[in-house]
Design an enzyme around this catalytic site. Sequence first.
Site, PDB file in Angstrom:
ATOM      1  N   LYS A 121       0.814  -1.215   0.000  1.00 47.54           N
ATOM      2  CA  LYS A 121       0.000   0.000   0.000  1.00 47.54           C
ATOM      3  C   LYS A 121       0.848   1.266   0.000  1.00 47.54           C
ATOM      4  O   LYS A 121       0.493   2.261  -0.629  1.00 47.54           O
ATOM      5  CB  LYS A 121      -0.919   0.029   1.230  1.00 47.54           C
ATOM      6  N   LYS A 124      -7.089 -11.443  -7.230  1.00 44.99           N
ATOM      7  CA  LYS A 124      -8.060 -11.789  -6.209  1.00 44.99           C
ATOM      8  C   LYS A 124      -9.352 -10.999  -6.459  1.00 44.99           C
ATOM      9  O   LYS A 124      -9.295  -9.844  -6.861  1.00 44.99           O
ATOM     10  CB  LYS A 124      -7.453 -11.408  -4.845  1.00 44.99           C
ATOM     11  N   LYS A 164     -14.016  -5.683  -5.405  1.00 43.12           N
ATOM     12  CA  LYS A 164     -14.953  -4.749  -6.002  1.00 43.12           C
ATOM     13  C   LYS A 164     -14.219  -3.677  -6.801  1.00 43.12           C
ATOM     14  O   LYS A 164     -14.633  -3.318  -7.903  1.00 43.12           O
ATOM     15  CB  LYS A 164     -15.752  -4.096  -4.889  1.00 43.12           C
TER      16      LYS A 164
END
Length: 340
Positions: free
Chosen positions: A120, A200, A203
Site C-alpha cells: 500500500k 483476487k 470490487k
Amino acid sequence: MTESTAPARRKRVFSGMQPSGEAHLGNYLGALRRWVSMQEDYDCIWCIVDDHAITSGGDPRKLPHHVFDLAVSFLAVGLDPERSIIFVQSDVHEHTELAWLFNAVTPVGDLERMTQYKDKAQRFESIPAGILNYPILQAADILLYKAEAVPVGEDQRQHLELTRDIARRFNATYGETFPITEPLIDEKVGRILGLDGEAKMSKSLGNTVGILAEPDEIWARVRTAVTDPQRVRRTDPGRPEVCNVFSLHKHFTDAETLAEIDRKCRAAEIGCVECKRILADNIADNFAPFRDRAAYYKARPKEVRDVLEHGAQRARAIAADTIDEVRAKMGLRWRDAISD
Ligand code: TRP
C-alpha cells in the site's frame, strides 16, 4: 462415575470486513459463508470496520451508505443478530482507544515489515501513519473482546501474527491479560480468483459480482469471465483443472453435477458460453433467498439501525471491561491510586 453435563464454553471468535457497500461473490465465498456456519459452534462477533476504511481515503459521504449496505448483506446471507454480535466499529470507541494503548507495545519495525503495508505504501508520496498503524487497530479489534480465534483469509495471516505478538508483549509487560488468538484459515478455499482469472476478487478491480445482483446482471458479469485460454474453438477439448470458471462451479453445485460439467467440458460437449450460463444460473438460484431478505431490510432501514445499535450495546459491554482492565494495568487509572 459422574459425567459433567455442562456444555463446554464456546470459543469466542471475532472477524471484521471493510465496508465497501454490498458484499460481492469473493466476500461471500471467502468469508461470509463460513461466518454463517460458524454461528452454530462459536460465540461470534462480526464487525463492519469503518475506522479501518478511512485509511484508504474514500469519499466520506459514501462511507455511511457503504456501512449500511454491508450490514444489509450481512443480514441477507444469514448472519443472525440473535446469535451473533453484529455491529459497526465506529459505534464502539474502545477500538480506537485500545489501538492507541497498543502503540506502547508495538515496534515500528514490526509494522514496517507487513507486506500489506509495503504494497500500500508504494501508492503514496507521503504515507499516512494510519496505513502503517492499520494492524494495531486490527489487533485492538480482536483483543478488545479477548477473541480466541479469528476466521480470515490467507492474506491476513501476517496481521494475525502481529496481533499475537502484541498480546504476548502486553502480557509480559503488564501481566496476563490477553489470549494468544488463533487464526482460522480455511485452506480449502484459498484465494478466490476474480472473473478476470488474474487477481483476487475485489470490487475495486471490477472482477466480481454483487451477491444481491439480479439474475440478468449476474449473467452480464459471468459471461465476461475468462476460461481456459487454450480453448479457442467450441470444438477444442477443455481443461477444467486450469479453468477459473470451473473452479467457481465447485461452490454452486453438487459433486455429481460437477463431474458431469467436467466430463462435458473435456469432451467439448458444452462450450464455454454454455458453461458460464450454467454457472450464472446456479449463482442466481443460490443467492435468491439473499435477494429476498435484502429487499426486506432495504425497505426497513430502521430495523437495520436497531440491529446494529443492539450489537453495539452488547459489544460495548465487553469492550468497556477490557479497557478498564488495560487502563488499570498500564497505570492510567490514577485516581484509584491516590488516597485522600
Ligand atoms: N484487515 C481485514 C481485511 O482487510 C479486516 C479486519 C479489520 C479484520 N479488523 C479485523 C479481520 C479483525 C479480522 C479481525 O480483511
